[in-house]
Scaffold this motif. Structure first.
Motif, PDB file in Angstrom:
ATOM      1  N   ASP A 107       0.739  -1.000   0.074  1.00 57.12           N
ATOM      2  CA  ASP A 107       0.028   0.187   0.055  1.00 57.12           C
ATOM      3  C   ASP A 107       0.856   1.316   0.076  1.00 57.12           C
ATOM      4  O   ASP A 107       0.493   2.285  -0.771  1.00 57.12           O
ATOM      5  N   GLU A 108       1.955   1.274   0.739  1.00 58.01           N
ATOM      6  CA  GLU A 108       2.883   2.585   0.951  1.00 58.01           C
ATOM      7  C   GLU A 108       3.493   2.706  -0.490  1.00 58.01           C
ATOM      8  O   GLU A 108       3.359   3.735  -0.921  1.00 58.01           O
ATOM      9  N   PHE A 109       4.012   1.716  -1.151  1.00 60.28           N
ATOM     10  CA  PHE A 109       4.510   1.771  -2.492  1.00 60.28           C
ATOM     11  C   PHE A 109       3.545   2.269  -3.335  1.00 60.28           C
ATOM     12  O   PHE A 109       3.537   3.038  -4.406  1.00 60.28           O
ATOM     13  N   LYS A 110       2.213   1.693  -3.240  1.00 62.51           N
ATOM     14  CA  LYS A 110       1.306   2.262  -4.320  1.00 62.51           C
ATOM     15  C   LYS A 110       0.857   3.622  -4.226  1.00 62.51           C
ATOM     16  O   LYS A 110       0.490   4.541  -5.349  1.00 62.51           O
ATOM     17  N   ASN A 111       0.715   4.100  -3.048  1.00 62.86           N
ATOM     18  CA  ASN A 111       0.271   5.283  -2.723  1.00 62.86           C
ATOM     19  C   ASN A 111       1.236   6.427  -3.118  1.00 62.86           C
ATOM     20  O   ASN A 111       0.809   7.509  -3.629  1.00 62.86           O
ATOM     21  N   LYS A 112       2.555   6.152  -2.714  1.00 59.94           N
ATOM     22  CA  LYS A 112       3.610   7.141  -2.675  1.00 59.94           C
ATOM     23  C   LYS A 112       4.251   7.140  -4.307  1.00 59.94           C
ATOM     24  O   LYS A 112       4.180   8.230  -5.022  1.00 59.94           O
TER      25      LYS A 112
END
Length: 237
Positions: A107-112
């Protein structure tokens, strides 16, 4: 009578020619690279010498060894076939990258990174539609398709979206490994486009490219389209 399809192998267990040790070392070297600068790795060999098999084994090892790491790298294969021009190539590349992030990223990778990547590729798309936008410092507006219609959004210039994407990739710290095979089977102009994509448009922190090719074929193609020493071009990349 025994027939052989002469297809590339996919993992070390299928290796009968002793090439798995090289593939494992290649995968290990990539995983143990702790720098944040982007890299371009050349896998050179004549046609039929097993470059694709070595690449497949290296990818398999990357997936296997990376599974035990907290920050497992993302691996994506990019096949540069059937594109109409350089602009189309860039669009296909970023769609492929976005698909990989959506499928394999947390999720962090997708969001940022995902958001920054969408902004950067969106600006690139629009710059190709506006005549006379050769400067990267022009602030532009872009249309984005939404589920409920279209709305006009003000976008940053190319330099700003590029900086934001680079910052996001550094902040997350996850490696993205992009493999491109059979470069020597492209036309001369397509070979040039691939290298411009890798070193100009797609040169970002924590992105590692593995390019499989016949060095002599690619050198000759680059020399013809650029009218200078293709070996020097390859060395710089």
């Amino acid at each position: 009578m025994v027939y052989s399809a002469d297809r590339p192998i996919n993992n070390s267990e299928q290796d009968l020619l002793g090439r798995s040790s090289f593939s494992k070392q290649l995968a290990k070297g990539i995983l143990e690279y702790h720098g944040s600068d982007g890299l371009v790795i050349g896998l050179f060999g004549k046609w039929g010498t097993g470059k694709t098999s070595i690449l497949n084994m290296a990818i398999d090892e990357l997936e296997r060894m990376g599974s035990n790491r907290d920050n497992k790298p993302l691996v994506t294969r990019f096949s540069p076939w059937n594109y109409s021009d350089k602009n189309d190539l860039i669009g296909i590349f970023f769609r492929n990258l976005m698909k990989t992030i959506n499928l394999k990223g947390n999720d962090e990778f997708k969001n940022k990174v995902g958001e920054a990547l969408r902004d950067y590729s969106g600006v690139l798309d629009l710059l190709e539609l506006i005549p006379g936008t050769g400067s990267t410092f022009a602030t532009i507006a872009k249309n984005t398709a939404q589920a409920q219609g279209k709305k006009l959004m003000k976008g940053d210039d190319l330099d700003e979206t590029r900086r934001k994407l680079a910052d996001a990739l550094r902040a997350v710290g996850k490696k993205i490994i992009v493999t491109i095979d059979d470069i020597d089977r492209l036309t001369n102009s397509q070979i040039r486009d691939i290298f411009q994509l890798v070193k100009q448009v797609g040169d970002f922190p924590n992105i590692i490219y593995i390019l499989a090719m016949d060095r002599d074929v690619v050198r000759g193609a680059l020399a013809e389209v650029h009218n200078f020493d293709g070996n020097e071009y390859l060395e710089k990349i």
